[in-house]
Design an enzyme around this catalytic site. Structure first.
Site, PDB file in Angstrom:
ATOM      1  N   ASP A 196      10.044  -6.259   1.860  1.00  0.00           N
ATOM      2  CA  ASP A 196       9.796  -6.111   3.083  1.00  0.00           C
ATOM      3  C   ASP A 196      11.535  -5.461   3.075  1.00  0.00           C
ATOM      4  O   ASP A 196      12.733  -5.804   2.822  1.00  0.00           O
ATOM      5  CB  ASP A 196       9.840  -7.337   3.907  1.00  0.00           C
ATOM      6  N   HIS A 224       0.670  -1.338  -0.167  1.00  0.00           N
ATOM      7  CA  HIS A 224      -0.331  -0.134  -0.179  1.00  0.00           C
ATOM      8  C   HIS A 224       0.857   1.481   0.100  1.00  0.00           C
ATOM      9  O   HIS A 224       0.153   2.078  -0.184  1.00  0.00           O
ATOM     10  CB  HIS A 224      -0.718   0.344   0.849  1.00  0.00           C
ATOM     11  N   GLY A 282       5.416   4.815  -2.790  1.00  0.00           N
ATOM     12  CA  GLY A 282       6.893   4.574  -3.542  1.00  0.00           C
ATOM     13  C   GLY A 282       7.144   3.882  -4.579  1.00  0.00           C
ATOM     14  O   GLY A 282       8.348   2.652  -5.164  1.00  0.00           O
ATOM     15  N   TYR A 338      14.033   6.969   3.770  1.00  0.00           N
ATOM     16  CA  TYR A 338      15.477   7.018   4.197  1.00  0.00           C
ATOM     17  C   TYR A 338      16.363   7.370   2.599  1.00  0.00           C
ATOM     18  O   TYR A 338      17.854   8.019   2.924  1.00  0.00           O
ATOM     19  CB  TYR A 338      16.028   6.044   5.120  1.00  0.00           C
ATOM     20  N   PHE A 393      11.842   7.669  -1.762  1.00  0.00           N
ATOM     21  CA  PHE A 393      11.485   8.069  -1.207  1.00  0.00           C
ATOM     22  C   PHE A 393      11.760   7.692   0.252  1.00  0.00           C
ATOM     23  O   PHE A 393      13.398   7.090   0.176  1.00  0.00           O
ATOM     24  CB  PHE A 393       9.688   7.533  -0.882  1.00  0.00           C
ATOM     25  N   ASP A 447      -0.847  -8.571   9.400  1.00  0.00           N
ATOM     26  CA  ASP A 447       0.343  -8.067  10.483  1.00  0.00           C
ATOM     27  C   ASP A 447       1.527  -8.511   9.920  1.00  0.00           C
ATOM     28  O   ASP A 447       1.714 -10.074   9.648  1.00  0.00           O
ATOM     29  CB  ASP A 447      -0.288  -8.658  11.247  1.00  0.00           C
TER      30      ASP A 447
END
Length: 210
Positions: free
Chosen positions: A74, A14, A17, A162, A160, A45
């Protein structure tokens, strides 16, 4: 075992970037990408203790609910002086408002607290774990990493997260100062520089190229 990925795939994110980068990476392979957000799929989760586990959780949930192969990333920033933080919690450091300016400031405050001033004291790396899960629960998983140092103040409005404070090794511009092509363009036209691009190159070999 590898398996060819074709047709329509759900990008299990969702994050606008990440979605943009993943679509750009998949586009040359003729894969039609639709996002979990566009399908109104809930965000599972993320209970894994590694990037790979969280990528699988997201891809598996999207594949089971959509009936389509799902592709998830991830990723996060790991800072040596902070014991690997923010790591798995990189997005959470930005809070519910996704304020990465505040997240970068938090990282910098942690570095200052540690007295991390020189480049050698400010080493960091981005990790990207990619998972593709089919509705029959077959999975292909890969990981990519890029090392660098953290600068302050942040530089650049591109990218986007860091990106504006991350200076990859061998370059004098941050990810926030690089174009999309420079950051994650793939060979032969690009360098495959970013963590996500490096993971994607590995994924290409397993399930995107004949």
């Amino acid at each position: 075992m590898s398996r060819r990925l074709s047709g329509k795939v759900v990008i299990a994110t969702h994050n606008a970037g990440k979605l943009k980068e993943m679509r750009e990476l998949l586009a040359p392979h003729g894969v039609e990408a639709i996002s979990a957000g566009e399908l109104d799929l809930p965000e599972p989760d993320e209970t894994g203790v590694t990037f790979a586990e969280n990528a699988f959780i997201k891809a598996h949930a999207a594949a089971m609910k959509s009936g389509l192969p799902a592709f998830a990333d991830d990723s996060g920033l790991c800072v040596e002086a902070l014991g690997g933080d923010p790591g798995l919690y990189s997005a959470r450091w930005a809070g519910p408002e996704k304020d990465f300016n505040a997240a970068m400031a938090k990282v910098e405050a942690g570095l200052q607290e540690k007295g991390a001033i020189t480049p050698s004291q400010r080493r960091a790396w981005f990790i990207s774990a990619l998972s593709v899960v089919w509705p029959d629960e077959h999975e292909v998983a890969v990981e990519g990493r890029v090392d660098g140092v953290l600068i302050w103040p942040p530089r650049g409005k591109a990218g986007f997260g860091y990106d504006p404070m991350f200076l990859p090794d061998g370059f004098d511009r941050t990810f926030g100062e690089m174009t999309a092509e420079e950051k994650h363009g793939l060979p032969p036209h690009g360098l495959g520089l970013s963590h996500r691009a490096r993971a994607f190159i590995a994924l290409e070999k397993l399930c995107l190229k004949v």
